[in-house]
Design a protein around this motif. Structure first.
Motif, PDB file in Angstrom:
ATOM      1  N   ASP A 206     -12.898  30.773  72.485  1.00 38.52           N
ATOM      2  CA  ASP A 206     -12.450  31.469  73.781  1.00 38.52           C
ATOM      3  C   ASP A 206     -12.195  32.367  73.962  1.00 38.52           C
ATOM      4  O   ASP A 206     -11.375  33.150  74.983  1.00 38.52           O
TER       5      ASP A 206
ATOM      6  N   ASN B 277      -9.573  26.547  84.806  1.00 40.28           N
ATOM      7  CA  ASN B 277      -9.784  26.272  83.571  1.00 40.28           C
ATOM      8  C   ASN B 277     -11.233  25.838  82.878  1.00 40.28           C
ATOM      9  O   ASN B 277     -11.940  24.639  83.467  1.00 40.28           O
TER      10      ASN B 277
ATOM     11  N   PHE C 159      -8.451  14.463  76.151  1.00 41.35           N
ATOM     12  CA  PHE C 159      -9.626  13.353  77.181  1.00 41.35           C
ATOM     13  C   PHE C 159     -10.434  12.343  76.490  1.00 41.35           C
ATOM     14  O   PHE C 159      -9.875  12.397  75.135  1.00 41.35           O
TER      15      PHE C 159
ATOM     16  N   HIS D 238      -2.696  22.008  67.986  1.00 39.73           N
ATOM     17  CA  HIS D 238      -2.873  20.661  67.655  1.00 39.73           C
ATOM     18  C   HIS D 238      -2.935  20.492  65.868  1.00 39.73           C
ATOM     19  O   HIS D 238      -1.660  19.455  65.430  1.00 39.73           O
TER      20      HIS D 238
ATOM     21  N   PRO E 208      -1.222  30.949  77.512  1.00 37.84           N
ATOM     22  CA  PRO E 208      -2.214  31.291  78.579  1.00 37.84           C
ATOM     23  C   PRO E 208      -2.097  31.230  80.482  1.00 37.84           C
ATOM     24  O   PRO E 208      -2.637  31.320  80.930  1.00 37.84           O
TER      25      PRO E 208
ATOM     26  N   ALA F   8      -4.148  19.516  76.780  1.00 40.17           N
ATOM     27  CA  ALA F   8      -4.816  19.435  76.070  1.00 40.17           C
ATOM     28  C   ALA F   8      -5.930  20.253  77.197  1.00 40.17           C
ATOM     29  O   ALA F   8      -6.606  22.106  77.062  1.00 40.17           O
ATOM     30  N   ARG F   9      -6.134  19.861  77.828  1.00 42.00           N
ATOM     31  CA  ARG F   9      -6.857  19.823  79.390  1.00 42.00           C
ATOM     32  C   ARG F   9      -6.735  21.259  79.178  1.00 42.00           C
ATOM     33  O   ARG F   9      -7.485  21.897  80.210  1.00 42.00           O
ATOM     34  N   HIS F  10      -5.343  21.723  80.135  1.00 45.21           N
ATOM     35  CA  HIS F  10      -4.913  22.894  80.513  1.00 45.21           C
ATOM     36  C   HIS F  10      -5.319  24.732  80.164  1.00 45.21           C
ATOM     37  O   HIS F  10      -4.698  24.955  80.603  1.00 45.21           O
ATOM     38  N   LEU F  11      -5.845  24.091  78.013  1.00 45.20           N
ATOM     39  CA  LEU F  11      -5.556  25.493  77.928  1.00 45.20           C
ATOM     40  C   LEU F  11      -7.310  25.876  77.189  1.00 45.20           C
ATOM     41  O   LEU F  11      -8.006  24.379  77.919  1.00 45.20           O
ATOM     42  N   GLU F  12      -7.949  26.153  76.524  1.00 46.14           N
ATOM     43  CA  GLU F  12      -9.086  26.645  75.876  1.00 46.14           C
ATOM     44  C   GLU F  12      -9.180  26.074  75.070  1.00 46.14           C
ATOM     45  O   GLU F  12      -7.812  25.765  74.319  1.00 46.14           O
ATOM     46  N   ALA F  13     -10.620  25.085  74.895  1.00 47.73           N
ATOM     47  CA  ALA F  13     -10.970  24.669  73.334  1.00 47.73           C
ATOM     48  C   ALA F  13      -9.618  24.881  72.223  1.00 47.73           C
ATOM     49  O   ALA F  13      -9.608  24.108  70.869  1.00 47.73           O
ATOM     50  N   GLU F  14      -9.889  26.068  71.828  1.00 49.84           N
ATOM     51  CA  GLU F  14     -10.026  26.702  70.180  1.00 49.84           C
ATOM     52  C   GLU F  14      -8.278  26.577  70.708  1.00 49.84           C
ATOM     53  O   GLU F  14      -7.602  26.884  69.470  1.00 49.84           O
ATOM     54  N   LEU F  15      -7.414  27.354  71.077  1.00 48.51           N
ATOM     55  CA  LEU F  15      -5.859  27.342  71.025  1.00 48.51           C
ATOM     56  C   LEU F  15      -5.081  25.998  71.300  1.00 48.51           C
ATOM     57  O   LEU F  15      -4.722  25.779  71.116  1.00 48.51           O
ATOM     58  N   ALA F  16      -6.106  24.733  72.194  1.00 53.42           N
ATOM     59  CA  ALA F  16      -5.307  23.555  72.660  1.00 53.42           C
ATOM     60  C   ALA F  16      -6.164  23.183  69.968  1.00 53.42           C
ATOM     61  O   ALA F  16      -4.906  22.574  69.725  1.00 53.42           O
ATOM     62  N   GLN F  17      -6.842  23.476  69.988  1.00 50.10           N
ATOM     63  CA  GLN F  17      -7.010  22.692  68.370  1.00 50.10           C
ATOM     64  C   GLN F  17      -6.117  23.171  67.555  1.00 50.10           C
ATOM     65  O   GLN F  17      -5.206  23.120  66.425  1.00 50.10           O
ATOM     66  N   ARG F  18      -5.708  24.657  67.782  1.00 47.57           N
ATOM     67  CA  ARG F  18      -4.722  25.273  66.672  1.00 47.57           C
ATOM     68  C   ARG F  18      -3.204  24.612  66.825  1.00 47.57           C
ATOM     69  O   ARG F  18      -2.791  24.565  66.079  1.00 47.57           O
TER      70      ARG F  18
ATOM     71  N   LEU G 154       0.124  20.278  74.649  1.00 53.25           N
ATOM     72  CA  LEU G 154      -0.205  18.614  74.180  1.00 53.25           C
ATOM     73  C   LEU G 154       0.319  18.347  74.810  1.00 53.25           C
ATOM     74  O   LEU G 154      -0.596  16.961  75.603  1.00 53.25           O
TER      75      LEU G 154
END
Lengths: 515, 397
Positions: free
Chosen positions: B102, B282, B139, A312, A480, A300-310, A295
């Motif tokens: 995802d 991405n 963001f 976090h 990832p 986080a922007r370089h991860l996909e959203a759900e993975l970033a949330q996990r 993070l």
């Protein structure tokens, strides 16, 4: 030595150095970048008062991977133990302290039934712990199996459990998610015994003795060779690892904090240091904790959203404080034989005491009656203090990272509270104190760059273990983002100065592994 | 106006046009769309459809979920959110897009309006605020739902441009498909975008709720000479099937609603592969979609020309009358195509253009059920796509 950009390893802690050493031995060009002016990370020996040195975070090695010690020749590179297999002494304000040595109760007043049950209990728990320890060198299984091959590691775990035999398997599956309190309640009557064992289940975690799956945490700690004191403090493990890595050709750059992991061309491009210098990398292997790596450094922007949330939501707020005392002489603990002062001293009169100490942390307060694990390493190791003088190192729980009152305001009161408690168990100790250092989880976060100051880089519980560590979908060291690897305590098999995460990550990288 | 989080206090809300739509709703036929009540039909579905295809019709679009996305990272945020490359979407343009979880499964589709470099509106069938907020970690972006703050009408059909010109919107004919522009209207700002859900020439009009009734009145005054009629959801539904557009909850299950993982669809499986740009470094779902592009999708969305005149409602689709390979998700008798048409989801490898499939159709005649297997041909493209929908300026009326 191959040409081209190096594999950059972030952090010269034990896992980062282990990864660096294995990569370098495999012929990779390796550059370790370390924020501090010395190697060690959270496995470090620092001077906290003039001429007094102490293991700043981890102060014992329970789990150090014997395979790594052997493969990397760490003894040849200077690793020595001042003491191994320390006994556990359960401090008591009155009467003789309970002393545990391996699977035996060697001193203290406990009912005969407890004395008889203790050996079989420990033996069985060790068999269970061995099942978990056998996973240390395995890359956790994938959860979604695209190919049959992917199912094999999961099958291996199942087989290890099955091999325990029917009775042990049932018992393992029954207790592994339980609270240590309930398991101890089934087996023993002595409050002092239950208190001492409960401490092992909650040290370094945000768990009380009545918290679910504290047995898992207990088994994790039990999976190694027992508590040991490296000569020169735990930092000497990293000194030996650094020597092994350097002799294999790895370069270690100190005072080089990383500001960002840079991406480009569909994967990781390298790192940018806080100095502004950019370093191109063939791959980046980070021993920083998952939140810091993914993070803060990657973003986080370089991860996909759900993975970033996990990532976090990874549970990673520390509750363990460290207290270091420089003492003018050897403290005398009540009920402890003079020869036992250098053993592992545990302060938790009962399993209920442990849980009550934890209650405070739930509500963002510190325990006014904390539990402690105390070592006086200078009994065995003369390198840490001037002759005749001593160092006391204590893990003190619970001292939550997110203290409601704020640590600036509470630090003095908490330290006073801990010293008071020590004085009750070691009358006169306050008069021996030449200097003191208290590291709250916030200090640990700042000094060692660990999000939340959690020394396991993320709570070590079943929901964050094995193929769920640090988070589902990123549990196989390769992240990832192509070319990015995690290798710290936030990965399987977790914290405790093991080194296996670094070794596994290096193996995955060398095999060109994917998440 | 109530804050968005108070929405539950009023069980069913009225759109800013309600006074006008209620007056026009001779059938008193309503249904609930999200929190709002909207007209299914006003006088006669057939007449509304005919007006839409031959003159023009207006549809109260206000319940459409609208999200405002702004801030320094807004462009980077939406680019990570959706599967298509948005770096080429200029301010003043609208992009149709789809976003995934995802696993590369479609959560919803919608239109993204770019007002400025750092200011967007995302319109979608389903509420997306939660997903957008969860996606915004890392963001510097502000996201809020603005559904209640914007009144919207869809003005669609061959005479729609002429009506807007008659309304005094100077230069509206120069608006290209997927472009938008603001016009002064009665002291307010009227945003006009050349977008729609009917597959024909059409516009969507966006205005502050306080000016909604004035807009409706002015529109009908200007449109009287051009055959303008109000149109309900039934007529809109007919037109969107003819246009071959898919609808969340009907033609695909939004990924975040699914309990069973095999019930969802990827963009490739919804014939939206053209919206997926795997060369983007991405976006959420990219890794799964990259893998899917390698191993191939599981399903295919097909447009079927069905033999006979009976709508193939909810019909099973067979390969050679024996094996079920999928099901119809939307169907109708198309007055424009003069055919029974359907959208269906079938398993790969079936459903290539030109393939012959079979639909098992049940229909009732005077309470007696009948069944027959109808031959279906897989067709490419929409069932109805008049050239004027792309022409700029549109042909005069």
């Amino acid at each position: 030595m191959t040409e081209g950009p190096p594999v950059v390893v972030i952090g010269a802690g034990h896992n980062g150095l282990a990864a660096a050493a294995y990569l370098a031995r495999a012929g990779r060009r390796v550059l370790v970048v370390e924020a501090q002016g010395h190697v060690g990370g959270a496995a470090v020996t620092r001077e906290f008062a003039p001429r007094f040195r102490v293991s700043s975070v981890a102060h014992l090695t329970h789990l150090l991977d014997a395979e790594i010690v052997r493969e990397l020749g760490l003894r040849r590179h200077g690793l020595e133990f001042a003491r191994t297999r320390l006994r556990t002494v359960a401090l008591a304000e009155q009467g003789e302290a309970l002393v545990l040595d391996g699977n035996r109760i060697v001193a203290g007043a406990v009912p005969d039934a407890d004395r008889a049950a203790y050996g079989p209990f420990i033996d069985r728990m060790r068999r269970f712990a061995a099942v978990l320890a056998r996973q240390h060198h395995r890359v956790p299984p994938r959860l979604a199996w695209a190919r049959w091959r992917d199912a094999l590691p999961a099958a291996a775990l199942g087989l290890d459990i099955r091999r325990l035999g029917r009775d042990d398997m049932r018992e393992f599956l029954r207790v592994v998610t339980m609270a240590i309190y309930d398991v101890l309640e089934e087996s023993f009557a002595s409050p002092a015994l239950k208190g001492a064992l409960a401490v092992d289940a909650v040290l370094g975690t945000r768990l009380g003795s009545r918290s679910g799956n504290s047995v898992f945490s207990y088994l994790h700690r039990l999976g190694g060779g027992g508590p040991a004191l490296p000569r020169g403090g735990v930092g000497s493990v990293c000194d030996a690892l650094a020597a092994a890595a350097r002799s294999a050709g790895a370069e270690i750059r100190l005072d080089s904090p990383v500001a960002a992991i840079t991406v480009g061309g569909g994967g990781v491009a390298g790192v940018r240091l806080e100095s502004g210098e950019s370093i191109a990398a063939a791959a980046v292997v980070s021993s920083a904790d998952p939140k810091t790596t993914l993070l803060r450094l990657l973003g986080a922007r370089h991860l996909e959203a759900e993975l970033a949330q996990r990532v976090h939501h990874l549970r990673s707020t520390g509750t363990a404080a460290k207290l270091h005392l420089a003492l003018s002489g050897l403290p005398r603990f009540r009920g402890v034989a003079a020869g036992d002062a250098g053993e592992r001293l545990v302060l938790a009169p009962s399993a209920t005491y442990v849980d009550e100490a934890f209650n405070a942390a739930k509500y963002r307060r510190y325990s006014s009656q904390p539990i402690m694990e105390i070592t006086v390493p200078t009994v065995h190791d003369g390198t840490l203090a001037p002759a005749g003088q001593h160092v006391l190192s204590a893990i003190v729980q619970f001292a939550p990272y997110d203290l409601a009152a704020g640590w600036d305001a509470a630090r003095g009161r908490f330290q006073e509270c801990v010293l008071e408690l020590l004085e009750r168990h070691a009358p006169g100790i306050r008069g021996q104190v030449l200097a003191a250092e208290l590291l709250t989880p916030q200090d640990i976060e700042r000094d060692f760059r660990i999000s939340g100051g959690h020394w396991h880089h993320g709570e070590l519980a079943l929901d964050q273990a094995l193929m769920l560590r640090p988070v589902p979908g990123a549990a196989r060291y390769a992240m990832p983002v192509a070319g990015l690897y995690l290798c710290g305590a936030g990965c399987h098999p977790g914290g405790g100065v093991i080194g296996a995460a670094g070794r596994n990550a290096a193996r995955v990288l060398l095999a060109g592994g994917s998440p | 106006m109530r804050p968005a989080r108070e929405h539950y206090r009023e069980v069913v809300q009225r759109t800013p046009f309600h006074s006008r739509t209620a007056a026009a709703n001779a059938l008193n036929l309503w249904h609930r769309w999200r929190d709002y009540t909207v007209a299914d039909a006003y006088v006669d579905v057939g007449l509304e459809y005919v007006a839409l295809r031959n003159a023009c019709a207006v549809f109260d679009l206000s319940p459409m979920t609208k999200h405002r996305i702004s801030g320094p990272d807004a462009a980077a945020f939406v680019d990570r959110l959706v599967t298509r490359d948005l770096t080429r979407l200029r301010p003043g343009r609208v992009g149709y897009c789809v976003w995934c979880d995802d696993r590369g499964q479609v959560i919803d589709d919608g239109t993204l309006f770019r007002f400025a470099d750092d200011e967007f509106r995302l319109c979608s069938q389903e509420r997306q605020l939660d997903w957008l907020l969860r996606s915004s970690l890392g963001f510097d972006v502000a996201i809020r739902e603005e559904t209640a703050e914007v009144a919207a009408l869809a003005l669609q059909g061959p005479t729609s441009c002429a009506v807007l010109a008659a309304l005094g919107l100077e230069g509206v004919a120069g608006l290209a498909p997927f472009a938008m522009r603001s016009f002064p209207f009665a002291g307010a700002e009227l945003l006009v975008s050349r977008t729609g859900f009917t597959g024909d020439l059409g516009y969507e009009l966006w205005i502050a709720p306080a000016h909604a009734e004035a807009l409706w009145d002015a529109l009908f005054a200007a449109g009287a000479a051009y055959g303008l009629k109000p149109m309900g959801t039934h007529a809109l539904e007919m037109s969107r099937i003819e246009a071959g557009f898919i609808q969340a909850g009907v033609d695909f299950l939004p990924a975040d609603h699914a309990v069973r993982t095999d019930r969802t669809r990827s963009p490739f499986e919804l014939d939206l592969g053209w919206l997926v740009d795997l060369s983007k470094p991405n976006f959420t779902g990219r890794r799964a979609l990259l893998e899917e592009s390698r191993i191939g999708p599981r399903y295919r969305l097909v447009r079927l020309d069905v033999e006979g005149n009976k709508p193939a409602r909810d019909a099973y689709v067979y390969d050679d009358k024996r094996n079920v390979i999928g099901a119809v998700t939307s169907s109708m008798w198309s007055p424009m195509a003069k055919a029974s048409i359907a959208l269906a989801s079938v398993r790969q490898p079936w459903g290539r253009p030109g393939d012959e499939l079979w639909a098992e159709i049940y229909y009732q005649k005077e309470l007696k059920w009948n069944r027959f297997n109808a031959r279906c041909r897989v067709v490419e493209g929409a069932f109805y796509q008049p050239p004027r929908r792309r022409a700029t300026p549109p042909p005069p009326w």
